[in-house]
Every structure is written in structure tokens, then in C-alpha cells.
Design an enzyme around this catalytic site. Structure first.
Site, PDB file in Angstrom:
ATOM      1  N   GLU A 104       7.184 -20.786   2.580  1.00 14.94           N
ATOM      2  CA  GLU A 104       8.346 -21.346   3.280  1.00 14.94           C
ATOM      3  C   GLU A 104       8.015 -21.529   4.755  1.00 14.94           C
ATOM      4  O   GLU A 104       6.906 -21.269   5.203  1.00 14.94           O
ATOM      5  CB  GLU A 104       9.555 -20.416   3.115  1.00 14.94           C
ATOM      6  CG  GLU A 104       9.336 -19.018   3.633  1.00 14.94           C
ATOM      7  CD  GLU A 104      10.446 -18.056   3.260  1.00 14.94           C
ATOM      8  OE1 GLU A 104      11.427 -18.481   2.615  1.00 14.94           O
ATOM      9  OE2 GLU A 104      10.339 -16.866   3.606  1.00 14.94           O
ATOM     10  N   ASP A 120      13.389 -16.182  13.038  1.00 13.74           N
ATOM     11  CA  ASP A 120      12.942 -17.531  12.658  1.00 13.74           C
ATOM     12  C   ASP A 120      12.707 -18.436  13.865  1.00 13.74           C
ATOM     13  O   ASP A 120      13.249 -19.552  13.938  1.00 13.74           O
ATOM     14  CB  ASP A 120      13.967 -18.193  11.739  1.00 13.74           C
ATOM     15  CG  ASP A 120      14.314 -17.366  10.523  1.00 13.74           C
ATOM     16  OD1 ASP A 120      13.451 -16.593  10.073  1.00 13.74           O
ATOM     17  OD2 ASP A 120      15.439 -17.481  10.015  1.00 13.74           O
TER      18      ASP A 120
END
Length: 581
Positions: free
Chosen positions: A252, A76
Site C-alpha cells: 500500500e 501517513d
């Protein structure tokens, strides 16, 4: 009898108090109790060596560097820039300290400068699941107030979405400020006029979910003076994904960018797995409406043969930055499965140049099978592995533990390293907790990320256990219910080296062998893809295998579940439960 019971309870209560306080506060409350444990193991001469074939087959040429730039569990990624300084952060889940932060001046050569969440007041993951804790951090620099912001979701201790900030990432970050909205993956955007906005993933309005994985992207106005979203300003700007008729899942990881007066919303779509991708939308207003690019996705690996060689997969969850010379680059996560298609190294940080010469940004070579070599930005020299810059490729890492502070690559899980580990001129001492590695709580284990499919890790151990409940050695760890323990313990008057496999919480003794501990020994774990082996040496030269070869299946997220990669741990416990027959 009553007197004996009273004495037993009196002896247990202080220990239970210490355990409870450690879990609640993260402070080194074990230190006083641990002075009573005579058999504190001494670890020295740790060495990790990567041996992946892909790097042997693809040596670097002039003008090239390797991607991933951060190997092992660094998922991430988010990136920002202030002048010629670039800063990158990653998810850390239940690792302590939290949110590793890296610095570069050229996007090729990186140094870890610390962790954003490095104090107990910032990080409350003592009771978090291994894949809970801190998710998807977003780092942004705001030139209007010369402040860096890191906003994230801390799924632990009731914290939820939060922001910390600083004017200098080298000098530490503020305590968390909780943000009052639901959902995950928040990201800030600062417009040219000084206004701020926050976007994030959320569930559809109650009763409006159309299918499993249906999510939305919301935007809020953000009050910089109060550090809060402005109540009543929330708006759904993406419903479902690029085309809701196709039932896209898990939109997302949103980020907003501004270029040539227009606003670009980039998101991950497809879930963090085989259908993962990155998609882009555009608008004339930060609050939309956002129109999807006709040729989405702009990055994915989902369309290629599953049995291709040197496979890189699951690419997505990206962030963009303007690099040297005005050229854009994108960092993103992806995985490199081994020959059994298992993901032991976890989600790693990759980088690619981005072509933004047209209306929409496109990851260069991001829609073909990813290669290990990437062309360097113009005028940059590859210094990885030199002068403190992090290495990549087939590198080695050594640590004799004589420095006053632990290397930043060492982490704890759920609890701070300083609570149980200390360095000196002798090496690393670990104060064993009365908990095993199978506890969903802070344990006395110092972890290093597995960064290659094929590797060797060795450590020298000086240790004389005094009782059968004491053990020290190496662990290979995916989570408390999926791991290997390779260590030294005691049975009667004899000492044994043991190898235990724990799968889904069920533990099996793989092998044990009587050992002479008059001198320090060396422990080694080696992997060739999915095949792992454990061995020891009494003379520092010849190694003897224990347990043959074993499968690395339990160290893969595909088997164990979750979002983290495998960790190699230096471990000690005062609650050993491995029984030698």
C-alpha cells in the site's frame, strides 16, 4: 396527560432537528439553541508540558534535530517541493478540519499553515468512525501547470477517492472531485513529458485473492484537463508485494519517482504494525514492469528485540523528496510505545536522510534501531519552537484562548470547532451539545493531540452547572468507546468533580468528590507512560488527586483498535449521564 405529551414532543422536536442538521451539514446550527444554556463553561490558561526521559537523556548538540518532527497523531506523511518550499500533509481520519498541512524551507523547521479540507463542502465525516474519514493523503506539485494536488481516500458519506487542488496552498483548496476507481491510498505522478499517472492500493481481481492481506498496486493514466483516471488504462504493476511466494501482506501507500531516466515505485508492505516496512521497485517505463530491489526492505524496525530501550516501531508508509543541496530525505510514520508497549501517542511523522548514490534509495540508519537525533542538512539552523516554528522534544504549549482564531493544533472530531467553541478576551467558551463524549457524532469537545508518553496538561475552568445533566472538564480520548472523563457536575444542590472510565463502551465511575465552585478551579491530567492521574486545584497552587492512578491502556490503539492517537479534550455536555452516588 395528552396535553403534557404534546408539549413535551413540541419541545423535543426542534432540538432533534438541530442535532440532525448539525450532523448532516457541519454548520453551527446549535448556536441559537445554545443561547438558552446559562452554564457555558469558560476555559483559560491551558498548558501542555512534555516530560519524556529520552529527550532529557539526549539533549540536542550543534547540527542535530529531533525526529519525529511531528509528535503525536500525525500519520501517513506525504511531502512535495516547489523550489525552496516544502509542503507536508498527514491523515486526519474523523478530525475536523481535515488533512493538516505544514510548510518548511529546509525540512527541519516547520510551520502549520492550515488544513487542506477546512470547509463543510470538502469534508463529510459527521458519521464516520474515529479511524475512518480521511486516509493517506498524497500531496504533489505539478510544475507543468503550476498546481498542487492532494489526492486521498475519504471513507465517509460515499465520497471515496478524491482530489483537490490549488496554485497556492496558503489560499485554500478546491472542492473535492470524486475519482472513479476502487481501493485506497491514491498517489499522483507527473512525468517530465507532462503526462500524469495515478497509482493506488486495490484488491486482487475477483476470485484471485490467494491469502488474507493479499493486495495489489494499480496504475492508471490520469487526465489533467478533466481530473479523472482514463477509463480502461488500469494495470496491476505489483501483485502481493516484493515476493508473492512469501505471502506479503498489505502492499500500500505507493509513490512513483523518476531519477536518471528510470521509474521507482516505493510502497509500504507488511501492514501498519510490527511487520511494517518500506520497499522499492524499478522500471524503465511508468507502467512497468517493476522489478523489486534485491535487498528490500529499505526501511523497517521489525527485526529488532521487542524489549529494546527507547523503542521506535512500525516504521513505514514513507515518501521521498529532494532536499537542500540535492540530498534526498524521506518522511515516514512510526510509533514510540510506552513501557507497557502501548501506543498512546499514535503514529507520528519521522524523517531520515536517504542515500541515493547507488541505483536504489536507502534510508540512512533506517535498518538499525531508530535514534531520536538526526543530523541536520548542511547550512540549516535549528529554529524549532521559535518564531512560530513548531517545537519538538520536551516542549510546552500554552493557550489563553484570547486570540481571534483558535490555534491550528486544536481540532474537533466529526464536527467543526466553530460550531461550539468561541474565543474572546475572557477565554474559550464552549456551548454544550445535548450529546456526551460517548456519542459517535460531533460532540462539543476541543481536542489537542497527546504528544509525549509523559506529560502534564492543565486548564483553568470557570463553571457553575445548573442541572445534573450538565458537565464540563477534561477528557482523555481514544474514541467514543474508550476514554476518561474528568469534570464538574451537580447533584441536588451540591457540586461534584467526577472521574469516569469508559472501556469498550462500558462506563465506570472511578471516583467523585464534592467541590466548591465559588471560584474558578484548575484541572490537571498527568501521565508517566502508562500511569495516568487526574487532580484539581481550588487555589491554583496545590492539587488534590481524584481516583488515585489509573491505566492508560484504553488510550492505546493496541487496546482500543484503529489508527489514531490519544487526544486531550476540553469538553462540555448538556446530556451528562455520570451518576454521583
Amino acid at each position: 396527560m395528552k396535553q403534557l405529551i404534546s408539549k413535551t414532543i413540541a419541545g423535543i422536536m426542534p432540538l432533534m432537528y438541530l442535532i440532525l442538521m448539525a450532523m448532516l451539514t457541519g454548520r453551527p446550527v446549535y448556536s441559537q439553541k445554545m443561547k438558552d444554556v446559562k452554564s457555558q463553561p469558560l476555559f483559560t490558561e491551558f498548558r501542555y508540558q512534555g516530560n519524556d526521559q529520552i529527550y532529557k537523556d539526549h539533549p540536542l548538540q550543534n547540527g542535530e534535530f529531533y525526529s519525529p518532527i511531528l509528535q503525536g497523531c500525525y500519520p501517513d506523511p506525504s511531502i512535495t517541493r516547489k523550489g525552496n518550499d516544502y509542503y507536508l500533509v498527514n491523515s486526519s481520519f474523523a478530525m475536523v478540519p481535515g488533512v493538516p498541512i505544514f510548510h518548511s524551507n529546509d525540512l527541519v523547521n516547520w510551520k502549520q499553515i492550515g488544513h487542506v479540507l477546512d470547509r463543510p463542502s470538502q469534508l463529510k465525516v459527521e458519521k464516520a468512525g474515529i479511524s475512518a474519514g480521511v486516509y493517506a493523503p498524497d500531496i504533489k506539485y505539478n510544475p507543468h501547470n503550476n498546481t498542487f494536488y492532494m489526492v486521498t481516500t475519504q471513507i465517509a458519506a460515499g465520497i471515496g477517492n478524491m482530489v483537490v487542488k490549488t496554485q497556492d496552498p496558503l489560499k485554500g483548496w478546491s472542492d473535492p472531485i470524486q475519482l472513479k476507481f476502487d481501493g485506497i491510498d491514491p498517489s499522483l505522478f507527473f512525468d517530465d513529458n507532462g503526462k500524469a499517472y495515478l497509482v493506488h492500493n486495490d484488491a486482487p481481481p475477483k476470485g484471485k485473492a490467494l491469502y488474507n492481506g493479499h493486495r495489489v498496486i494499480k496504475i492508471w493514466e490520469y487526465d489533467l484537463a478533466k481530473d479523472e483516471v482514463v477509463a480502461g488504462t488500469d494495470k496491476i504493476i505489483v501483485d502481493g508485494g516484493v515476493n508473492i511466494a512469501e505471502k506479503p501482506i498489505w502492499i500500500e501507500g505507493p509513490h512513483i519517482y523518476k531519477k536518471n531516466g528510470r521509474y521507482y515505485l516505493m510502497c509500504a508492505e507488511g501492514g501498519t504494525g510490527g511487520w511494517h516496512s518500506e520497499v522499492i521497485f524499478v522500471s524503465d517505463d511508468p507502467k512497468g514492469p517493476y522489478i523489486p530491489f534485491n535487498n528490500n526492505p529499505i526501511l523497517t524496525q521489525r527485526y529488532f528485540s521487542k524489549d529494546r530501550g527507547n523503542k521506535v516501531d512500525w516504521a513505514g508508509h514513507a515518501d521521498l523528496v529532494e532536499g537542500p543541496g540535492g540530498k534526498y530525505y524521506g518522511v515516514f510514520l512510526a510509533v514510540r510505545p510506552n513501557e507497557k508497549n502501548r501506543v498512546n501517542t499514535g503514529r507520528e511523522t519521522f524523517i531520515l536522510p536517504v542515500d541515493w548514490s547507488g541505483e536504489f534509495p536507502i534510508f540512512e540508519n533506517g535498518l538499525i534501531p531508530l535514534k531520536p537525533l538526526t543530523k541536520m542538512p548542511a547550512g540549516v539552523t535549528n529554529k524549532t519552537g521559535q518564531n512560530g516554528f513548531l517545537p519538538n522534544g520536551n516542549f510546552s504549549f500554552t493557550d489563553d484562548f484570547t486570540a481571534s482564531k483558535l490555534d491550528l493544533r486544536w481540532v474537533g472530531v466529526r464536527g467543526a470547532r466553530e460550531n461550539f467553541a468561541s474565543t474572546s478576551k475572557e477565554g474559550l467558551r464552549i456551548n454544550p451539545y445535548p450529546l456526551t463524549i460517548k456519542a459517535a457524532a460531533p460532540t462539543s469537545t476541543l481536542f489537542y493531540r497527546q504528544q509525549h508518553a509523559s506529560f502534564e496538561a492543565t486548564v483553568k475552568l470557570k463553571y457553575i452547572p445548573q442541572a445534573e445533566n450538565e458537565l464540563a472538564g477534561i477528557v482523555c480520548y481514544q474514541k467514543e468507546t474508550f476514554n476518561y472523563v474528568f469534570g464538574v457536575s451537580k447533584k441536588g444542590r451540591d457540586f461534584y468533580i467526577v472521574l469516569e472510565r469508559t472501556q469498550n463502551g462500558h462506563s465506570t465511575l472511578v471516583a467523585s468528590e464534592k467541590i466548591d465552585l465559588r471560584n474558578a478551579i484548575q484541572l490537571k491530567v498527568a501521565a508517566q507512560g502508562d500511569v495516568y492521574s487526574f487532580s484539581f486545584s481550588e487555589d491554583g497552587q496545590s492539587f488534590k488527586n481524584v481516583g488515585g492512578t489509573v491505566s492508560g491502556d484504553i488510550l492505546s490503539t493496541d487496546v482500543a483498535g484503529g489508527f489514531t492517537g490519544a487526544l486531550i479534550g476540553l469538553y462540555a455536555t448538556a446530556a451528562n449521564d455520570i451518576i454521583v452516588p
